[in-house]
Design a protein around this motif. Structure first.
Motif, PDB file in Angstrom:
ATOM      1  N   ARG A   5      38.340 -47.099  54.808  1.00  0.00           N
ATOM      2  CA  ARG A   5      37.913 -45.892  55.178  1.00  0.00           C
ATOM      3  C   ARG A   5      39.324 -44.688  55.437  1.00  0.00           C
ATOM      4  N   LYS A   6      40.124 -45.312  56.021  1.00  0.00           N
ATOM      5  CA  LYS A   6      41.268 -44.460  56.501  1.00  0.00           C
ATOM      6  C   LYS A   6      42.198 -43.987  55.254  1.00  0.00           C
ATOM      7  N   ARG A   7      42.206 -44.990  54.237  1.00  0.00           N
ATOM      8  CA  ARG A   7      43.136 -44.746  53.012  1.00  0.00           C
ATOM      9  C   ARG A   7      42.268 -43.520  52.155  1.00  0.00           C
ATOM     10  N   ARG A   8      40.927 -43.693  52.139  1.00  0.00           N
ATOM     11  CA  ARG A   8      39.939 -42.776  51.580  1.00  0.00           C
ATOM     12  C   ARG A   8      40.025 -41.386  51.887  1.00  0.00           C
ATOM     13  N   ALA A   9      40.086 -41.522  53.170  1.00  0.00           N
ATOM     14  CA  ALA A   9      40.176 -40.106  54.038  1.00  0.00           C
ATOM     15  C   ALA A   9      41.704 -39.604  53.573  1.00  0.00           C
ATOM     16  N   ALA A  10      42.639 -40.266  53.859  1.00  0.00           N
ATOM     17  CA  ALA A  10      43.925 -39.666  53.729  1.00  0.00           C
ATOM     18  C   ALA A  10      43.996 -39.331  51.985  1.00  0.00           C
ATOM     19  N   GLU A  11      43.486 -40.081  51.261  1.00  0.00           N
ATOM     20  CA  GLU A  11      43.887 -39.641  49.848  1.00  0.00           C
ATOM     21  C   GLU A  11      42.936 -38.269  49.567  1.00  0.00           C
ATOM     22  N   ALA A  12      41.900 -38.228  50.266  1.00  0.00           N
ATOM     23  CA  ALA A  12      40.976 -36.878  49.958  1.00  0.00           C
ATOM     24  C   ALA A  12      41.449 -35.815  50.783  1.00  0.00           C
ATOM     25  N   GLY A  13      42.342 -36.068  51.875  1.00  0.00           N
ATOM     26  CA  GLY A  13      42.925 -34.867  52.550  1.00  0.00           C
ATOM     27  C   GLY A  13      41.820 -34.473  53.689  1.00  0.00           C
ATOM     28  N   VAL A  14      41.130 -35.485  54.152  1.00  0.00           N
ATOM     29  CA  VAL A  14      40.373 -35.030  55.057  1.00  0.00           C
ATOM     30  C   VAL A  14      40.162 -35.919  56.268  1.00  0.00           C
ATOM     31  N   THR A  15      39.430 -35.434  57.393  1.00  0.00           N
ATOM     32  CA  THR A  15      39.424 -36.218  58.562  1.00  0.00           C
ATOM     33  C   THR A  15      38.476 -37.277  58.650  1.00  0.00           C
ATOM     34  N   MET A  16      38.591 -38.403  59.020  1.00  0.00           N
ATOM     35  CA  MET A  16      37.798 -39.624  58.677  1.00  0.00           C
ATOM     36  C   MET A  16      36.342 -39.357  59.659  1.00  0.00           C
ATOM     37  N   ALA A  17      35.401 -39.482  59.009  1.00  0.00           N
ATOM     38  CA  ALA A  17      34.072 -39.245  60.064  1.00  0.00           C
ATOM     39  C   ALA A  17      33.907 -40.514  60.835  1.00  0.00           C
ATOM     40  N   PRO A  18      33.886 -40.317  62.162  1.00  0.00           N
ATOM     41  CA  PRO A  18      33.637 -41.534  63.021  1.00  0.00           C
ATOM     42  C   PRO A  18      32.359 -42.326  62.681  1.00  0.00           C
ATOM     43  N   ILE A  19      32.538 -43.637  62.813  1.00  0.00           N
ATOM     44  CA  ILE A  19      31.138 -44.290  62.721  1.00  0.00           C
ATOM     45  C   ILE A  19      31.305 -45.647  63.787  1.00  0.00           C
ATOM     46  N   VAL A  20      30.270 -46.115  64.171  1.00  0.00           N
ATOM     47  CA  VAL A  20      30.356 -47.310  65.041  1.00  0.00           C
ATOM     48  C   VAL A  20      31.403 -48.317  64.857  1.00  0.00           C
ATOM     49  N   ALA A  21      31.453 -48.537  63.409  1.00  0.00           N
ATOM     50  CA  ALA A  21      32.317 -49.806  63.128  1.00  0.00           C
ATOM     51  C   ALA A  21      33.897 -49.511  63.571  1.00  0.00           C
ATOM     52  N   ASP A  22      34.365 -47.998  63.484  1.00  0.00           N
ATOM     53  CA  ASP A  22      35.496 -47.704  63.990  1.00  0.00           C
ATOM     54  C   ASP A  22      35.781 -48.097  65.399  1.00  0.00           C
ATOM     55  N   LYS A  23      34.879 -47.825  66.233  1.00  0.00           N
ATOM     56  CA  LYS A  23      34.811 -48.111  67.656  1.00  0.00           C
ATOM     57  C   LYS A  23      35.134 -49.487  68.073  1.00  0.00           C
ATOM     58  N   LEU A  24      34.532 -50.552  67.182  1.00  0.00           N
ATOM     59  CA  LEU A  24      34.611 -51.668  67.128  1.00  0.00           C
ATOM     60  C   LEU A  24      36.123 -52.180  66.668  1.00  0.00           C
ATOM     61  N   CYS A  25      36.527 -51.585  65.955  1.00  0.00           N
ATOM     62  CA  CYS A  25      37.789 -51.967  65.380  1.00  0.00           C
ATOM     63  C   CYS A  25      39.275 -51.408  66.405  1.00  0.00           C
ATOM     64  N   GLU A  26      38.692 -50.197  66.933  1.00  0.00           N
ATOM     65  CA  GLU A  26      39.515 -49.864  67.918  1.00  0.00           C
ATOM     66  C   GLU A  26      39.736 -50.457  69.160  1.00  0.00           C
ATOM     67  N   ALA A  27      38.579 -51.307  69.315  1.00  0.00           N
ATOM     68  CA  ALA A  27      38.562 -52.271  70.618  1.00  0.00           C
ATOM     69  C   ALA A  27      39.177 -53.614  70.289  1.00  0.00           C
ATOM     70  N   GLY A  28      39.683 -53.621  68.986  1.00  0.00           N
ATOM     71  CA  GLY A  28      40.047 -55.163  68.452  1.00  0.00           C
ATOM     72  C   GLY A  28      39.044 -55.978  68.235  1.00  0.00           C
ATOM     73  N   ARG A  29      37.846 -55.630  67.898  1.00  0.00           N
ATOM     74  CA  ARG A  29      36.874 -56.562  67.712  1.00  0.00           C
ATOM     75  C   ARG A  29      36.767 -56.402  66.003  1.00  0.00           C
ATOM     76  N   PHE A  30      37.424 -57.443  65.243  1.00  0.00           N
ATOM     77  CA  PHE A  30      37.449 -57.281  63.819  1.00  0.00           C
ATOM     78  C   PHE A  30      36.479 -58.608  63.445  1.00  0.00           C
ATOM     79  N   GLY A  31      35.739 -59.032  64.073  1.00  0.00           N
ATOM     80  CA  GLY A  31      34.708 -60.292  63.532  1.00  0.00           C
ATOM     81  C   GLY A  31      35.123 -61.480  63.819  1.00  0.00           C
ATOM     82  N   GLN A  32      34.807 -62.572  62.993  1.00  0.00           N
ATOM     83  CA  GLN A  32      34.994 -63.793  63.583  1.00  0.00           C
ATOM     84  C   GLN A  32      36.340 -64.250  63.952  1.00  0.00           C
ATOM     85  N   LYS A  33      37.325 -63.658  63.127  1.00  0.00           N
ATOM     86  CA  LYS A  33      38.782 -63.956  63.573  1.00  0.00           C
ATOM     87  C   LYS A  33      39.307 -63.806  64.876  1.00  0.00           C
ATOM     88  N   THR A  34      38.506 -62.612  65.424  1.00  0.00           N
ATOM     89  CA  THR A  34      39.009 -62.140  66.814  1.00  0.00           C
ATOM     90  C   THR A  34      37.899 -62.681  67.768  1.00  0.00           C
TER      91      THR A  34
END
Length: 432
Positions: free
Chosen positions: A270-299
């Motif tokens: 999502r970050k790559r696509r936003a950067a390539e399109a030159g737009v701000t990434m629209a926030p979604i709940v999944a980003d909040k999980l990632c920002e909290a270091g919650r990446f799934g089973q591996k964490t």
């Protein structure tokens, strides 16, 4: 499984081996030795496919410990198969003996095909392909295992773009049957034909895709994931969405699948696509999980939490709280969502994007799209694939549902029914 679904799948597998615009008698390039770059989970799994077919593999890593670890994992996988009686000890030794370890890309000088399974970053791919162009012999096929990136850009890093294509294996690569073969604008006819024949040799179901972001499977998955994410924002919880789609027949719901694959992968995309399109990434709940270091089973936590050493997803009040905070911050009043609505939104999002892919010529036929979803994404075989399922439901009904979703306040433009879908429904036709 219904007889109709079984006949459809059998016919789809036969049809997929025929490549539009390429003669059936196209001479093939000989593949006697293969190179794989990267001995991680993906590279190791890819390597096993060729060892199983009796093909020697030059396995390249940058560090000795990574190489040793990768080879040890391959050995352990084979030894586990031997314990189950699927292989003899002699067969294990024979396969392990076909690995030629190397710490230098120069070790790939004699291979007929090389597949890179390095980090999903265009800069990393560029350095690898520029080096392959220098060290590989003329006529060697240069393949990328990328799951999203532009094959034409990768091919342009070499002086031999006709020898370059995508060979997108699915994880675990030694188990999953699907192989997406990505045909670049310059990919030579014999390179494509050789790759399709090689897929049969290593017992894969091969589907040829054109170049676009995510190819067939992951491009559709992005829409499916966005539909599921929209349901979270509107009022559902991950476990309700997963349970509804698993009851429909999906092997795993989208949030369980996300936790298994790693939420950081989608976050990076999502970050790559936003950067390539030159737009701000629209926030979604999944980003909040990632920002909290919650990446799934591996964490140990993502959409769900996981007990140490366990893969069973446990609904997590922390996730519910984060979802609630997101809704409050965006002025969303949660509503009750039925399981039927969950299934319709997620599955019709797949069908709609599949119709666009078909209309653009990224996929040659609707049955190819079904094969991708049946063999790579856990779509229920008894339903024959998303496009076959849409025909069974009736395309007019699918279009009506999409029009209803598109008419909602603030609806994403991607809910608009694809032109091909509208055309076929208007003519009373189906995809098949």
């Amino acid at each position: 499984m219904s007889t109709a679904a079984r006949q459809h799948i059998d016919a789809a597998e036969r049809a997929a081996a025929t490549i539009p615009g390429i003669a059936a008698d196209t001479p093939l390039r000989p593949i006697r030795q293969v190179g794989v770059i990267g001995a991680g989970t993906m590279g190791g799994g890819i390597t096993m496919n060729f060892l199983n077919a009796g093909l020697p593999v030059v396995l390249v890593e940058t560090r000795q410990e990574a190489l040793d670890r990768g080879i040890a994992t391959i050995r352990r996988n084979y030894e586990n198969s031997a314990k189950k009686g699927k292989l003899t000890d002699a067969q294990v030794q024979e396969r392990m003996g076909l690995i030629m370890p190397s710490l230098d890309l120069a070790g790939l000088a004699d291979v007929d095909l090389v597949i890179e399974a390095v980090f999903e970053d265009m800069g990393v791919k560029e350095s690898v392909f520029r080096r392959l162009d220098e060290v590989c012999k003329p006529g060697a096929i240069l393949a990328s295992n990328t799951s999203y990136l532009n094959i034409d850009r990768i091919a342009a890093f070499t002086k031999r773009p006709g020898d370059v294509l995508g060979l997108h294996f699915f994880s675990p690569a030694n188990v999953m049957r699907l192989l997406e073969i990505v045909r670049g604008a310059a990919t030579a006819a014999d390179v494509l034909a050789t790759s399709v024949a090689l897929a049969q040799r290593i017992k894969k179901v091969a589907v040829v895709s054109g170049v676009c972001d995510g190819f067939i499977g992951n491009r559709m998955l992005a829409r499916y994931g966005a539909a599921a994410q929209g349901l979270i924002h509107a009022g559902a919880l991950p476990q309700q969405i997963d349970n509804a789609l698993q009851a429909f027949g999906m092997a795993m719901g989208p949030f369980r699948m996300g936790d298994l694959a790693g939420l950081d992968i989608g976050w990076a995309t999502r970050k790559r696509r936003a950067a390539e399109a030159g737009v701000t990434m629209a926030p979604i709940v999944a980003d909040k999980l990632c920002e909290a270091g919650r990446f799934g089973q591996k964490t140990g936590a993502g959409w769900y939490r996981y007990e140490a050493g366990q893969r069973e997803p446990i609904p997590d009040p922390v996730t519910a709280q984060m979802i609630g905070e997101y809704r409050a911050a965006h002025g969303i009043t949660p509503r009750t969502i039925s399981d039927q609505e969950i299934v319709e939104r997620c599955i019709y999002a797949l069908v709609n994007e599949g119709a666009r892919i078909l209309d653009e010529g990224i996929a040659a036929r609707a049955s190819d799209i079904d094969l991708v979803y049946l063999n790579g994404y856990g779509f229920p075989k008894e339903r024959g694939g998303p496009m076959f399922h849409a025909d069974q439901v009736g395309l007019a009904k699918v279009v009506q549902a999409l029009q209803r979703f598109a008419a909602e306040p603030g609806a994403d433009a991607s809910w608009q029914p694809a032109a091909l879908l509208v055309k076929l429904a208007g003519e009373g036709q189906g995809f098949f």
